[in-house]
Motif scaffolding. Structure first.
Motif, PDB file in Angstrom:
ATOM      1  N   ALA A 130       0.829  -1.207   0.000  1.00 22.10           N
ATOM      2  CA  ALA A 130       0.000   0.000   0.000  1.00 22.10           C
ATOM      3  C   ALA A 130       0.861   1.254   0.000  1.00 22.10           C
ATOM      4  N   VAL A 131       1.990   1.208   0.718  1.00 22.79           N
ATOM      5  CA  VAL A 131       2.933   2.332   0.697  1.00 22.79           C
ATOM      6  C   VAL A 131       3.434   2.545  -0.730  1.00 22.79           C
ATOM      7  N   THR A 132       3.742   1.448  -1.409  1.00 26.31           N
ATOM      8  CA  THR A 132       4.211   1.531  -2.791  1.00 26.31           C
ATOM      9  C   THR A 132       3.143   2.141  -3.687  1.00 26.31           C
ATOM     10  N   GLY A 133       1.904   1.682  -3.529  1.00 31.16           N
ATOM     11  CA  GLY A 133       0.818   2.187  -4.366  1.00 31.16           C
ATOM     12  C   GLY A 133       0.459   3.630  -4.090  1.00 31.16           C
ATOM     13  N   LEU A 134       0.650   4.071  -2.836  1.00 28.29           N
ATOM     14  CA  LEU A 134       0.299   5.444  -2.460  1.00 28.29           C
ATOM     15  C   LEU A 134       1.446   6.422  -2.669  1.00 28.29           C
ATOM     16  N   SER A 135       2.487   6.314  -1.843  1.00 23.81           N
ATOM     17  CA  SER A 135       3.565   7.311  -1.914  1.00 23.81           C
ATOM     18  C   SER A 135       4.641   6.955  -2.933  1.00 23.81           C
ATOM     19  N   GLY A 136       4.882   5.653  -3.129  1.00 20.67           N
ATOM     20  CA  GLY A 136       5.895   5.279  -4.111  1.00 20.67           C
ATOM     21  C   GLY A 136       5.509   5.702  -5.516  1.00 20.67           C
ATOM     22  N   SER A 137       4.258   5.412  -5.891  1.00 23.12           N
ATOM     23  CA  SER A 137       3.749   5.786  -7.216  1.00 23.12           C
ATOM     24  C   SER A 137       3.099   7.166  -7.216  1.00 23.12           C
ATOM     25  N   GLY A 138       2.838   7.691  -6.033  1.00 22.14           N
ATOM     26  CA  GLY A 138       2.092   8.940  -5.894  1.00 22.14           C
ATOM     27  C   GLY A 138       2.602  10.144  -6.664  1.00 22.14           C
ATOM     28  N   PRO A 139       3.935  10.358  -6.745  1.00 21.45           N
ATOM     29  CA  PRO A 139       4.404  11.520  -7.509  1.00 21.45           C
ATOM     30  C   PRO A 139       3.894  11.535  -8.949  1.00 21.45           C
ATOM     31  N   ALA A 140       3.732  10.365  -9.549  1.00 20.84           N
ATOM     32  CA  ALA A 140       3.208  10.316 -10.919  1.00 20.84           C
ATOM     33  C   ALA A 140       1.752  10.770 -10.964  1.00 20.84           C
ATOM     34  N   TYR A 141       0.971  10.442  -9.921  1.00 22.85           N
ATOM     35  CA  TYR A 141      -0.420  10.896  -9.878  1.00 22.85           C
ATOM     36  C   TYR A 141      -0.478  12.419  -9.747  1.00 22.85           C
ATOM     37  N   VAL A 142       0.382  12.943  -8.866  1.00 27.05           N
ATOM     38  CA  VAL A 142       0.395  14.390  -8.635  1.00 27.05           C
ATOM     39  C   VAL A 142       0.810  15.140  -9.895  1.00 27.05           C
ATOM     40  N   LEU A 143       1.816  14.624 -10.590  1.00 28.07           N
ATOM     41  CA  LEU A 143       2.270  15.280 -11.822  1.00 28.07           C
ATOM     42  C   LEU A 143       1.218  15.212 -12.921  1.00 28.07           C
ATOM     43  N   THR A 144       0.455  14.120 -12.941  1.00 28.55           N
ATOM     44  CA  THR A 144      -0.646  14.019 -13.902  1.00 28.55           C
ATOM     45  C   THR A 144      -1.719  15.050 -13.587  1.00 28.55           C
ATOM     46  N   PHE A 145      -2.024  15.220 -12.303  1.00 25.67           N
ATOM     47  CA  PHE A 145      -2.991  16.240 -11.878  1.00 25.67           C
ATOM     48  C   PHE A 145      -2.475  17.634 -12.218  1.00 25.67           C
ATOM     49  N   LEU A 146      -1.186  17.858 -11.977  1.00 19.71           N
ATOM     50  CA  LEU A 146      -0.575  19.149 -12.298  1.00 19.71           C
ATOM     51  C   LEU A 146      -0.726  19.461 -13.781  1.00 19.71           C
ATOM     52  N   ALA A 189     -17.884  18.937 -11.313  1.00 21.46           N
ATOM     53  CA  ALA A 189     -17.341  18.402 -12.563  1.00 21.46           C
ATOM     54  C   ALA A 189     -16.305  17.309 -12.286  1.00 21.46           C
ATOM     55  N   LEU A 190     -15.475  17.518 -11.263  1.00 28.01           N
ATOM     56  CA  LEU A 190     -14.489  16.503 -10.899  1.00 28.01           C
ATOM     57  C   LEU A 190     -15.166  15.186 -10.518  1.00 28.01           C
ATOM     58  N   GLU A 191     -16.177  15.266  -9.683  1.00 27.91           N
ATOM     59  CA  GLU A 191     -16.823  14.040  -9.209  1.00 27.91           C
ATOM     60  C   GLU A 191     -17.663  13.382 -10.303  1.00 27.91           C
ATOM     61  N   ARG A 192     -18.267  14.161 -11.188  1.00 24.44           N
ATOM     62  CA  ARG A 192     -18.975  13.545 -12.315  1.00 24.44           C
ATOM     63  C   ARG A 192     -17.995  12.819 -13.233  1.00 24.44           C
ATOM     64  N   GLY A 193     -16.750  13.275 -13.241  1.00 23.48           N
ATOM     65  CA  GLY A 193     -15.717  12.597 -14.014  1.00 23.48           C
ATOM     66  C   GLY A 193     -15.076  11.440 -13.273  1.00 23.48           C
ATOM     67  N   GLY A 194     -15.538  11.179 -12.050  1.00 23.53           N
ATOM     68  CA  GLY A 194     -15.024  10.047 -11.282  1.00 23.53           C
ATOM     69  C   GLY A 194     -13.657  10.292 -10.664  1.00 23.53           C
ATOM     70  N   PHE A 195     -13.339  11.556 -10.356  1.00 26.85           N
ATOM     71  CA  PHE A 195     -11.994  11.906  -9.884  1.00 26.85           C
ATOM     72  C   PHE A 195     -11.568  11.119  -8.650  1.00 26.85           C
ATOM     73  N   SER A 196     -12.341  11.195  -7.581  1.00 28.85           N
ATOM     74  CA  SER A 196     -11.952  10.533  -6.324  1.00 28.85           C
ATOM     75  C   SER A 196     -11.853   9.022  -6.490  1.00 28.85           C
ATOM     76  N   THR A 197     -12.817   8.453  -7.206  1.00 27.74           N
ATOM     77  CA  THR A 197     -12.798   7.006  -7.446  1.00 27.74           C
ATOM     78  C   THR A 197     -11.578   6.608  -8.268  1.00 27.74           C
TER      79      THR A 197
END
Length: 263
Positions: free
Chosen positions: A156-172, A236-244
């Motif tokens: 879970a650490v790997t899935g959250l913080s290990g891979s997390g920078p890629a999620y943040v950069l995608t959001f950016l 708009a974010l939630e209609r796009g399924g952002f959190s999920t």
């Protein structure tokens, strides 16, 4: 209590993570020896390249294994004398480390992330009680370290913080593209997005120092006025399924970490 850096540390692999750790350790006064057959010289000032793992083991009592997961076990099998071994490879279990290291060794499984390069890493680790002080000492100044109570949580650490920078950069990038779509230049959009993300986190961290129970949604509500722009954007974010989608990304990355551990 003053931080006392290790006198010497051995690094196997000087890629992005290994190189960042080596640079930080050198800056703290630690002598770093490194083995990397892919390098004839290193750009990390103060690091001494050695030609064999045997030499590395003779120079340092704590060894950081910073190679690809498929190389961890073959590399560990080359060591002949006990040491403190710290693996930062995804999916390689604690039991695998223990099985491949010389008897009497101390093993630590760590999952760092990319911000470690800027001394802002979020590192989760699993080890026996006697190794905790070694881990905290090794990663001092590189970010925040979190010990997990069960090794299964390392995925879970790997899935959250290990891979997390890629999620943040995608959001950016998505935020920057949103501003671009509405008429701002890309540089204007990217600059605004970066400062918004960083500034929000700095502010929320300050608030949490005063109230550790403060929830992100409570602060979000402070800037969400009835009928205003923010609630329409959030809708708009939630209609796009952002959190999920974010939760699913962490779940899938966690599953993949488990798959890597099975070989």
């Amino acid at each position: 209590m003053a931080h006392t850096p290790f006198k010497s540390v051995g690094m196997v692999g000087l890629g992005k993570m290994g190189g960042a750790m080596a640079k930080a350790l050198v800056s703290q006064g630690t002598k770093v020896f490194a083995f990397d057959p892919n390098l004839k010289e290193t750009s990390v000032e103060g690091v001494t390249l050695v030609s064999t793992l045997e030499t590395l083991a003779s120079e340092a009592g704590i060894i950081v294994i910073a190679v690809k997961p498929n190389l961890v076990e073959p590399v560990l099998a080359e060591f002949q004398k006990p040491a403190i071994f710290v693996s930062i490879a995804a999916g390689i279990s604690y039991s695998q480390l223990v099985a491949k290291t010389p008897q009497g060794s101390t093993c630590v499984r760590v999952m760092p992330n990319l911000p470690l390069v800027a001394n802002r890493g979020a590192m989760g680790y699993f080890c026996e009680d006697q190794a905790v002080a070694h881990v905290e000492r090794l990663f001092y100044g590189l970010g925040d370290s979190f010990r997990v109570t069960k090794e299964s949580l390392m995925d879970a650490v790997t899935g959250l913080s290990g891979s997390g920078p890629a999620y943040v950069l995608t959001f950016l990038q998505a935020m920057a593209e949103g501003g671009l779509q509405e008429g701002l230049s890309y540089e204007e959009s990217l600059g605004l997005a970066m400062e918004t993300i960083e500034g929000t986190l700095v502010y929320f961290r300050q608030l949490r120092r005063k109230d550790q129970n403060l929830h992100p949604m409570e602060v979000r509500n402070w800037v969400t006025s009835p009928g205003g722009t923010t609630i329409h954007g959030l809708d708009a974010l939630e209609r796009g399924g952002f959190s999920t989608a974010v939760r699913d990304a962490i779940r899938r990355a966690t599953e993949r970490s488990k798959e890597l551990g099975k070989g």
